[in-house]
Design an enzyme around this catalytic site. Structure first.
Site, PDB file in Angstrom:
ATOM      1  N   GLU A 186       6.941   0.237  16.367  1.00 12.88           N
ATOM      2  CA  GLU A 186       7.988   0.829  15.536  1.00 12.88           C
ATOM      3  C   GLU A 186       8.076   2.303  15.880  1.00 12.88           C
ATOM      4  OE1 GLU A 186       6.641  -0.169  11.527  1.00 12.88           O
ATOM      5  OE2 GLU A 186       8.020  -1.874  11.507  1.00 12.88           O
ATOM      6  N   GLU A 202       3.275  -5.588  12.299  1.00  5.83           N
ATOM      7  CA  GLU A 202       2.334  -4.467  12.108  1.00  5.83           C
ATOM      8  C   GLU A 202       1.254  -4.975  11.173  1.00  5.83           C
ATOM      9  OE1 GLU A 202       2.521  -1.761  13.727  1.00  5.83           O
ATOM     10  OE2 GLU A 202       4.537  -1.954  14.531  1.00  5.83           O
ATOM     11  N   ASN A 217       0.810  -1.230   0.000  1.00  4.72           N
ATOM     12  CA  ASN A 217       0.000   0.000   0.000  1.00  4.72           C
ATOM     13  C   ASN A 217       0.840   1.276   0.000  1.00  4.72           C
ATOM     14  OD1 ASN A 217       0.747  -0.643   2.650  1.00  4.72           O
ATOM     15  ND2 ASN A 217      -0.924   0.561   3.481  1.00  4.72           N
TER      16      ASN A 217
END
Ligand code: NDP
Length: 481
Positions: free
Chosen positions: A462, A249, A151
């Protein structure tokens, strides 16, 4: 036809199989380049190269790493226009977005971690009464694996690679097979920047072949992964019994909570962006919009009319707001959720159909911005990730009610709250099961902050020094005086 190459041991090379996969331009539906269909043998070479490079790279000073990484920043900025164009063609996003978001952020990722590496410090503990001092060493893990999705291709790829390299690790990385081009261009820039051979190795190919070989390789000490929750599960099943460090993630189904006392115009403009930017293909897009009942009808009218006026168009045209959906399978997935929403009793207020363009984009994969109402909070449409230009709107009456809707999903990545009531804003933020809460804004990112999800949106964080720590192993050294 342009043929992408792997980047292993400092050199560009074909896959050992010599097999290639088609790479599509989503705006035209045409194959426009070929991607290496690499396998575990290419992963093996890449791990070997990374292993060979590790002793020297992990011994470089932070200043040396800074200097090389900053050269990469300068090269990305020099090539901003061509990288933005490549990202737009490969991913389907408007080139205007790639120019201001994706590529500048890739440069920022390297800049941020180039400087961060020079500002790390480790703790020491004075063991009073024992005449001893303990200090903590944080040593780079060795060879690590970075796997990223389609993405935000270069943006998320560099978000992993930059801290890994800055921490002194050497890397084997795999971009999504769906959007490999800017990672390939990055490998050329790494050569130009003088990154020592083997510090970064990029292996192109599919998840099941290349990704899983990276995850299963015993020399790969950690996996930093961004992608879907199901893939995250598969990775954890392989990596966890090997006791690898994991940063996952994963997916989201993010709520936007809009109270009637909000700054209406700002909320409306931002909610359009948080719904349809990048065709809704940002893990942080809000896809469930809850509006306090006194404002619901006004919001519905204005939001639907603005969504309907967005230009779905050729990603290369300057005034396009919504570009192409990244791939045919993803296009089909979003269209299938439009059908599910209808079957569940939803009313399509705008969109709900393929957008048919003319000219060179006649065969591209475009979907009209879609707004749906009339669905309960717990139906499939409101519980499962769709990841497209597709949102639902729902009224609510009380704070407790909306919190229960917002927290009802398995995901917990981000949430947005709109209110001018300071106490309520903090109260709601504290109760949301979500890794990020934006109050009166969206996608305002400070790279020093922790980024990651609750629940099935992942494990680990992160950002900031957190990621540098992820790529290092802590060792306590105890010295008796
Ligand atoms: P996928 O999980 O399908 O793929 C992500 C990456 O993993 C790709 O490089 C893919 O390769 C690879 N992969 C696939 N299968 C395996 C496997 N078995 N072992 C190792 N690697 C594998 O995600 P998408 O690319 O479809 O990306 C969309 C998803 O990413 C959405 O769910 C979205 O929410 C999530 N996302 C999360 C973000 C976050 O920060 N939490 C940010 C952005 C996206 P290949 O492409 O070749 O299949």
């Amino acid at each position: 036809m342009k043929q992408i190459e792997n980047y292993i041991g400092g050199e560009l090379m074909p896959p050992l199989s010599d097999d290639y996969l088609d790479n599509f331009n989503p705006a035209t539906g045409e194959v426009y380049s070929l991607i290496p269909d690499s396998d575990e043998r290419d992963v093996e070479s890449a791990v070997e190269a990374a292993k060979t490079a590790f002793p020297a790279w992990s011994a470089t000073s932070p200043e040396e790493r800074f200097t090389i990484l900053m050269r990469l920043v300068a090269l990305i900025e020099r090539d901003l226009e061509s990288l933005a164009l490549a990202e737009s063609i490969d991913q389907g996003k408007p080139v205007s977005l790639a120019r201001v978001m994706d590529i500048p952020r890739a440069a920022s990722n390297f800049r941020f971690y180039a400087t961060a590496a020079m500002h790390t410090a480790n703790e020491s503990h004075d063991s009073v009464g024992h005449s001893a001092i303990n200090y903590t060493l944080r040593q780079p893990l060795g060879v690590v694996g970075c796997i990223s999705p389609w993405n935000l291709p270069l943006y998320l790829f560099t978000w992993k690679i930059a801290p890994a390299i800055a921490a002194g690790c050497t890397v084997v990385a795999k971009p999504s097979e769906v959007t490999p081009v800017t990672a390939y261009l990055l490998s050329k820039l790494c050569i130009e920047a003088g990154l020592p051979a083997g510090v970064l190795n990029i292996v192109h190919g599919t998840g099941p072949k290349v990704g899983s070989a990276m995850v299963a390789h015993p020399e790969v000490k950690a996996i930093s992964f961004t992608g879907g929750t199901k893939t995250g599960e598969e990775i954890a099943q392989i990596a966890a019994p090997m006791f690898k460090k994991l940063s996952l993630e994963l997916g989201g189904k993010n709520p936007n909570i809009i109270f009637a006392d909000c700054n209406y115009e700002e909320m409306l403009a931002t909610t359009i962006r948080s719904s349809f930017s990048n065709q809704g293909e940002i893990c942080l897009c809000g896809s469930r919009i809850f509006v306090e009942r006194p404002m619901y009808e006004q919001f519905k009218g204005d939001f639907v009319s603005r969504a309907a006026s967005l230009k779905v168009g050729d990603p290369l045209e300057a005034d396009t707001n919504v570009g192409a959906i990244v791939s045919k399978p993803h296009f089909d997935k979003i269209m299938s959720y439009i059908e599910i929403a209808k079957e569940e009793g939803g009313t399509i207020l705008t969109g709900g159909k393929q957008a048919h363009l003319t000219g060179r984009c006649a065969d591209g994969w475009f979907i009209q911005p879609t707004v749906i109402e009339g669905l309960p909070f717990d139906c499939r449409t409101n519980q499962e990730e769709v990841f497209g230009p597709f949102v639902t709107i729902m009224p609510f009456d009380t704070e407790d009610e909306v919190l229960s809707y917002a927290n009802s999903v398995r995901y917990g990545l981000s949430a947005t709250v709109w209110t001018e009531n300071l106490s309520r804003a903090h109260r709601v933020a504290a109760k949301l099961e979500s890794g990020i809460v934006w109050i009166n804004c969206w996608l305002l990112r400070d790279l020093r902050t922790p980024f990651g999800g609750f629940k099935d949106s992942g494990i680990g964080r992160e950002g900031g020094f957190e990621t540098l720590r992820f790529f290092t192993e802590e060792k306590n050294v105890c010295v008796k005086m």
